[in-house]
Design a protein around this motif. Structure first.
Motif, PDB file in Angstrom:
ATOM      1  N   ILE A 109      -4.757  15.645 -15.994  1.00  0.00           N
ATOM      2  CA  ILE A 109      -4.437  14.889 -14.836  1.00  0.00           C
ATOM      3  C   ILE A 109      -4.031  13.438 -15.141  1.00  0.00           C
ATOM      4  CG2 ILE A 109      -5.246  14.040 -12.546  1.00  0.00           C
ATOM      5  CD1 ILE A 109      -7.007  16.811 -12.222  1.00  0.00           C
ATOM      6  N   THR A 110      -2.943  13.070 -14.696  1.00  0.00           N
ATOM      7  CA  THR A 110      -2.373  11.632 -15.148  1.00  0.00           C
ATOM      8  C   THR A 110      -2.858  10.943 -13.731  1.00  0.00           C
ATOM      9  OG1 THR A 110      -0.924  12.493 -16.767  1.00  0.00           O
ATOM     10  CG2 THR A 110      -0.925  10.088 -16.083  1.00  0.00           C
ATOM     11  N   VAL A 111      -3.729   9.799 -13.850  1.00  0.00           N
ATOM     12  CA  VAL A 111      -3.986   8.933 -12.901  1.00  0.00           C
ATOM     13  C   VAL A 111      -2.977   7.960 -13.042  1.00  0.00           C
ATOM     14  CG1 VAL A 111      -5.712   7.541 -11.853  1.00  0.00           C
ATOM     15  CG2 VAL A 111      -6.348   9.560 -12.436  1.00  0.00           C
ATOM     16  N   PRO A 112      -2.274   7.375 -11.623  1.00  0.00           N
ATOM     17  CA  PRO A 112      -1.367   6.158 -12.162  1.00  0.00           C
ATOM     18  C   PRO A 112      -2.447   4.942 -12.283  1.00  0.00           C
ATOM     19  CG  PRO A 112      -1.278   6.992  -9.909  1.00  0.00           C
ATOM     20  CD  PRO A 112      -2.041   7.853 -10.674  1.00  0.00           C
ATOM     21  N   ILE A 113      -2.829   4.617 -13.421  1.00  0.00           N
ATOM     22  CA  ILE A 113      -4.038   3.461 -13.540  1.00  0.00           C
ATOM     23  C   ILE A 113      -3.394   2.189 -12.968  1.00  0.00           C
ATOM     24  CG2 ILE A 113      -3.557   3.140 -15.964  1.00  0.00           C
ATOM     25  CD1 ILE A 113      -7.059   3.189 -14.226  1.00  0.00           C
ATOM     26  N   TRP A 114      -2.394   1.626 -13.200  1.00  0.00           N
ATOM     27  CA  TRP A 114      -2.092   0.403 -13.051  1.00  0.00           C
ATOM     28  C   TRP A 114      -2.145  -0.233 -11.690  1.00  0.00           C
ATOM     29  CZ3 TRP A 114      -3.265  -2.237 -16.961  1.00  0.00           C
ATOM     30  CH2 TRP A 114      -3.288  -1.775 -18.073  1.00  0.00           C
ATOM     31  N   PRO A 115      -1.394   0.719 -10.708  1.00  0.00           N
ATOM     32  CA  PRO A 115      -1.634   0.446  -9.197  1.00  0.00           C
ATOM     33  C   PRO A 115      -3.163   0.365  -8.735  1.00  0.00           C
ATOM     34  CG  PRO A 115      -0.366   2.316  -9.342  1.00  0.00           C
ATOM     35  CD  PRO A 115      -0.494   1.741 -10.903  1.00  0.00           C
ATOM     36  N   LEU A 116      -3.638   1.310  -9.396  1.00  0.00           N
ATOM     37  CA  LEU A 116      -5.236   1.432  -9.178  1.00  0.00           C
ATOM     38  C   LEU A 116      -6.285   0.097  -9.554  1.00  0.00           C
ATOM     39  CD1 LEU A 116      -6.172   4.964  -9.679  1.00  0.00           C
ATOM     40  CD2 LEU A 116      -5.791   3.919  -7.501  1.00  0.00           C
ATOM     41  N   LEU A 117      -5.623  -0.234 -10.748  1.00  0.00           N
ATOM     42  CA  LEU A 117      -6.557  -1.326 -11.260  1.00  0.00           C
ATOM     43  C   LEU A 117      -6.321  -2.791 -10.225  1.00  0.00           C
ATOM     44  CD1 LEU A 117      -6.024  -1.052 -15.109  1.00  0.00           C
ATOM     45  CD2 LEU A 117      -8.029  -0.746 -13.687  1.00  0.00           C
TER      46      LEU A 117
END
Length: 296
Positions: A67-75
């Motif tokens: 599962i690839t979480v879109p990390i940059w918008p989350l950060l």
């Protein structure tokens, strides 16, 4: 020889490097206490760093299940939620939360639609809710009158829950609380958490809000330190235990022992703050109601 024999089972039942855990725990308390001492901004920064670390740990954990979480918008959104809660209060936190959900979903969909995109987006929504949104309530607590002291009481409630549960569980634990989820947790440990959190709740509510110890006629339901302390103590023990078990269930599903290794003796950041995240909204709401009474 007998002392060594007795010490070994206790170390194994503790399930962690106890000296390292104590040293790291004390260090974290000192760092948080120092950040609360003068101005609110340093503590807001500490929360933002913890949020980013927690999101990064979740990203790595979900990757184990492809599962690839879109990390940059989350950060970016996670830091935005923390700052928004500090600057604009509950409404700003909610707006930043909704914008983060939308940005994470859009970011992932632009990478390509399909069932995998749906899984990744659902994981991102979970991550945004579990870490920065719940952490935002700690920052909201900081914005109340005497907010630094209220946050200190909140953190001490979490420490009391962990300490009471750990000591009682190691010394007296015989009956598993949820053996299929977290084998080391026991009903005796929960009782220890309840006793110590209630004590901290009683002392903290009297000290911070300066409420009369016994209920007074004509005052609000939470207008005494006795009632407020009992509510805080029981509520913290229950919600913190639920938070611990929820993270244990997540780690079991992801086939993980710890969410990370950043904190020796504790695991990752999420392993340290899982119970605090679940407890934060409830403590914020209860202290908000108490602050609206005649003693606020």
């Amino acid at each position: 020889m007998a002392d060594a024999t007795e010490a070994a089972p206790r170390a194994s039942r503790a399930g962690r490097n106890l000296p390292a855990a104590i040293a790291v725990g004390v260090g974290l308390l000192v760092a948080v206490g120092a950040s609360l001492a003068f101005r609110p901004e340093p503590f807001v920064g500490v929360v933002a760093i913890a949020v980013c670390a927690g999101l990064w740990e979740l990203r790595a954990a979900f990757a184990r299940r492809d599962i690839t979480v879109p990390i940059w918008p989350l950060l970016v959104g996670g830091v935005g939620m923390v700052v928004s809660a500090h600057v604009g209060g509950p409404e700003a936190l909610l707006v930043a939360y909704v914008l983060t959900l939308g940005a994470a979903a859009l970011w992932r969909v632009l990478d390509g639609p399909g069932p995998q995109a749906l899984r990744d987006t659902a994981a991102a929504l979970f991550a945004a809710t579990y870490v920065p949104f719940l952490a935002g309530f700690v920052v909201l607590l900081l914005g109340q009158a005497d907010g630094n002291w209220r946050v200190a009481v909140f953190i001490l409630l979490g420490v009391a829950n962990d300490t009471g549960g750990f000591v009682a569980g190691v010394l007296f634990g015989r009956h598993p609380l949820a053996p299929t989820v977290s084998p080391k947790k026991s009903w005796e440990g929960l009782a220890g958490s309840l006793v110590l959190t209630t004590l901290v709740g009683l002392l903290g509510s009297h000290w911070v809000l300066n409420l009369p110890f016994l209920p007074q006629e004509g005052t609000a339901v939470l207008g005494s330190s006795l009632v407020l302390g009992l509510v805080l103590g029981v509520m913290t023990a229950v919600t913190a235990t639920v938070g611990d078990l929820a993270e244990s269930l997540l780690k079991r599903d992801l086939d993980l022992k710890d969410m990370g290794s950043l904190l020796p003796g504790h695991g990752g950041v999420l392993d340290r703050v899982d119970s605090l995240l679940m407890t934060a909204p409830f403590v914020y709401l209860v202290l908000s109601v108490a602050a609206s009474g005649p003693a606020a």
